[in-house]
Structures are given as structure tokens and as C-alpha cells.
Design an enzyme around this catalytic site. Structure first.
Site, mmCIF file in Angstrom:
data_model
loop_
_atom_site.group_PDB
_atom_site.id
_atom_site.type_symbol
_atom_site.label_atom_id
_atom_site.label_comp_id
_atom_site.label_asym_id
_atom_site.label_seq_id
_atom_site.Cartn_x
_atom_site.Cartn_y
_atom_site.Cartn_z
ATOM 1 N N LYS A 158 41.275 -0.615 -28.395
ATOM 2 C CA LYS A 158 41.505 -1.778 -29.263
ATOM 3 C C LYS A 158 40.680 -2.975 -28.815
ATOM 4 C CE LYS A 158 43.787 -1.596 -32.258
ATOM 5 N NZ LYS A 158 43.584 -1.027 -33.613
ATOM 6 N N PRO A 185 48.680 -7.530 -34.143
ATOM 7 C CA PRO A 185 50.124 -7.298 -34.185
ATOM 8 C C PRO A 185 50.670 -6.740 -32.888
ATOM 9 C CG PRO A 185 48.973 -5.525 -35.302
ATOM 10 C CD PRO A 185 47.926 -6.530 -34.897
ATOM 11 N N VAL A 188 54.799 -2.355 -34.181
ATOM 12 C CA VAL A 188 55.100 -2.463 -35.602
ATOM 13 C C VAL A 188 56.259 -1.531 -35.970
ATOM 14 C CG1 VAL A 188 54.182 -2.419 -37.940
ATOM 15 C CG2 VAL A 188 52.651 -2.924 -36.008
#
Length: 357
Positions: A158, A185, A188
Site C-alpha cells: 500500500k 481508510p 473497513v
């Protein structure tokens, strides 16, 4: 004609909610899938568009190949790049995971840069690109970056994919004013749109199904998928969002706190949610045999402390209470058959589900 937006990874958990959010707000959506012949995984989106009269079409492309991306972005004013590999267990090919994330992001951005009509790209990253590898504990903001040399493969993927995105857009010629926004985020959770759960649902699934004898000392900064979908839309719409990262996550939630909440809400319905904590040494030993647990070992005892102030103040974003998110997540897993309701409570659960529908 409505503004057309390309959304990558249509069959994914987050992308599905983002597509619904955009359609609800009058956007026309083109969504990417890997196989147009596999209609089952997107049937819920097709059905939603048909019921509401929304404009939705699909195009087949793959993050590992260049073919088709120019056609996918053609005619789109904005692009939401959400698709990215998210392993349920530690990947056997760590470099392959990283390469897919980085190269896939760059394929999308190259296609956008070559399509004059695309003005803004929103890339879904993660707080995994912000919070990991630091030696000191601190409240993390968008100014922070994960230290890749001290982080597991997913966190590296990421981080490197997001850095590649910023570097690519920063190197474009001045006359190509492509705007980049990144959404980061946390964990989730939230209701499913179809019976296909996300890797992020695994802790709730295990707790409800009694698949764990006790609780590892792990936790996450949680965001509701419905709130995250709204954040993606706001990242498209707010002019001031250009060139910025936005953390979308709430306070750190330990798995033991998650279990207590689920036990309080679902215990009366017959679910036996474990609430006993287990020592780290037992988790490490169990992870030898349980690949799903192996992802938790590097984060045992770690606290994710992040600030969503920028998203709240600059995007006008808000988060619902985490208890509501947990309850709706669990209800959804039962409703879609991912978790079986206890036999003695099944008839009551069934009546509740029918009443909701």
C-alpha cells in the site's frame, strides 16, 4: 448527460458501496471487472441500477495487463481507483503482491494521463501506508508514512503503490493538470451488498461463528464502508481536496471490545461470542497451524492512532458510531448466510430479516 466516473474493482466490497453511492447521487458509472462473463458477482449492482434507472456499465480489464485501460477511461471525467490485492493470509509471493499493487496503480494513472477528459483521480490507499514501522507511538496524520523497511508485505504494497501514484502525477508536464486525491481508510466494516465477504469481515465472522477459542491482543481503527463510500464521492466533488491525502478511520478498537459489543447485541439471539483474551504466546503458537491468524502476529499489541480531522473539516465528512457498524456488519453476515444463525434462534432471526426487507 450525467458525469461519467470510472470505478475499478467493481466486485470488491468497498467498490460496490462506492458505485451505489455514486449512482444514488446522479453519476453515471463505468466499472471494471476482470471477466465480463462472470455476471454473478456483479448481479446485485446490475439489479440496483435497473431498479433505480441509474446508468451503469462494465468493462473488462486487468491490473496486471495494459490492454483495455485506454478504452476504460475514455469518456470519463473522473476515476476512482479502488481495486487492489488484499490477502486473507500472508502472501506466498510478497514481491508479487507489491508489484501488482504498484504496477496496477501506475497502469490506471497512465491511462488517465493520456485521456484529456479525465480531470481528477481518487486512489484508495490505506492507513497501512501511514501507521506501520514507526518505533515511537504517536497520533498519525496524513503527514506520516509507513516505514517500509520495518513493515509486512501488505503494508509495504500500500505504501509503495501510493508513493508511486504521487510521484507519477508530480512528474507530469504542467500542461497536463491531472489532480490526484488519496483516501486512506482504516479497517473497513459494514453491511455486505452480496454474499461475498471481504477479508476485513473475517474478525467479525470468526467471533460470531465461535471459530476462535479466545481473543488475540489485536485491534484496528475502524471505518464503516458506507461512510467510506461517501468520503470517496466527496473526494471527487470538493475542489480543495486536490493534491491531498485523507485519513478515513475512527478510534482504535480492540478485538476484545468488538467481542463484548457483539456478545451484548447477539448473545440474546443465541450467538456464543468468545470474550476471553488469550496470551500472545498462544496466538503465535496457533498461527503455525492457522494461516488466517498469521496476519495478526506482526500487529499483536499495536495501537492504531490516527486523526481524521482533515476529512472531517475539509471534506465535510462524518462517521457513524462504531457500535452501529458492528451490528450492521454482523446482521449482514447472518442475512447473507456467511454466518449460520444458532438453530434455536434461527426462526426468530429469519423473521427479523424478513421484516427488514
Amino acid at each position: 448527460m450525467n458525469t461519467r466516473v470510472l470505478v475499478t474493482g467493481a466486485t470488491g466490497f468497498v467498490a460496490g458501496h462506492v458505485i451505489v453511492e455514486l449512482l444514488e447521487h446522479g453519476y453515471a458509472v463505468r466499472a471494471t471487472v476482470r471477466d465480463l462473463a462472470d455476471t454473478k458477482k456483479r448481479a446485485h449492482l446490475v439489479d440496483y441500477a435497473a431498479r433505480t434507472g441509474a446508468e451503469l456499465d462494465f468493462v473488462a480489464v486487468d491490473l496486471t495487463a495494459d490492454d483495455g485501460w485506454a478504452q476504460a477511461v475514455s469518456g470519463c471525467a473522473q476515476v476512482l481507483h479502488i481495486a487492489s490485492p488484499f490477502p486473507a493470509t500472508p502472501p506466498a509471493d510478497e514481491e508479487g503482491l507489491i508489484r501488482t499493487a504498484v504496477d496496477g496503480t501506475l497502469r490506471v494513472l497512465r491511462a488517465c494521463a493520456e485521456e484529456p477528459g479525465v480531470g481528477r483521480v481518487v486512489v484508495t490507499s490505506s492507513i497501512a501506508a501511514i501507521t506501520h514501522g514507526h518505533r515511537e507511538s504517536a497520533l498519525r496524520t496524513e503527514a506520516d508514512w509507513t516505514v517500509v523497511e520495518r513493515s509486512p508485505a501488505y503494508q509495504r504494497s500500500k505504501t509503495l503503490a501510493e508513493r508511486a501514484a504521487w510521484e507519477f502525477v508530480g512528474a507530469l508536464p504542467a500542461e497536463r493538470d491531472l489532480e490526484l486525491v488519496v483516501v486512506n481508510p482504516g479497517m473497513v466494516l459494514g453491511p455486505l451488498l452480496s454474499p461475498d465477504p471481504s477479508t476485513s469481515h473475517e474478525p467479525v465472522r470468526r467471533l460470531l461463528s465461535g471459530a476462535v477459542p479466545g481473543l488475540p491482543r489485536v485491534g484496528w481503527s475502524v471505518v464503516d464502508v458506507r461512510d467510506l463510500a461517501a468520503a470517496h464521492r466527496l473526494a471527487l466533488e470538493r475542489p480543495q481536496a486536490a493534491g491531498k491525502r485523507f485519513i478515513c478511520a475512527g478510534e482504535h478498537l480492540w478485538m476484545r471490545d468488538m467481542a463484548r459489543t457483539l456478545s451484548e447485541d447477539f448473545g440474546p439471539r443465541g450467538f456464543r461470542v468468545p470474550t476471553r483474551s488469550l496470551p500472545d504466546r498462544l496466538i503465535r503458537a496457533a498461527a503455525v497451524f492457522d494461516r488466517g491468524l498469521r496476519l495478526t502476529v506482526p500487529t499483536l499489541g499495536q495501537v492504531e492512532r490516527v486523526s481524521a480531522d482533515r476529512a472531517i473539516h475539509e471534506l465535510g465528512w462524518s462517521m457513524r458510531p462504531v457500535r452501529e457498524t458492528l451490528r450492521d456488519t454482523a446482521d449482514s453476515l447472518v442475512r447473507h448466510g456467511v454466518v449460520r444463525a444458532p438453530r434455536r434462534a434461527a426462526s426468530g432471526v429469519g423473521r427479523a430479516v424478513r421484516a427488514e426487507v
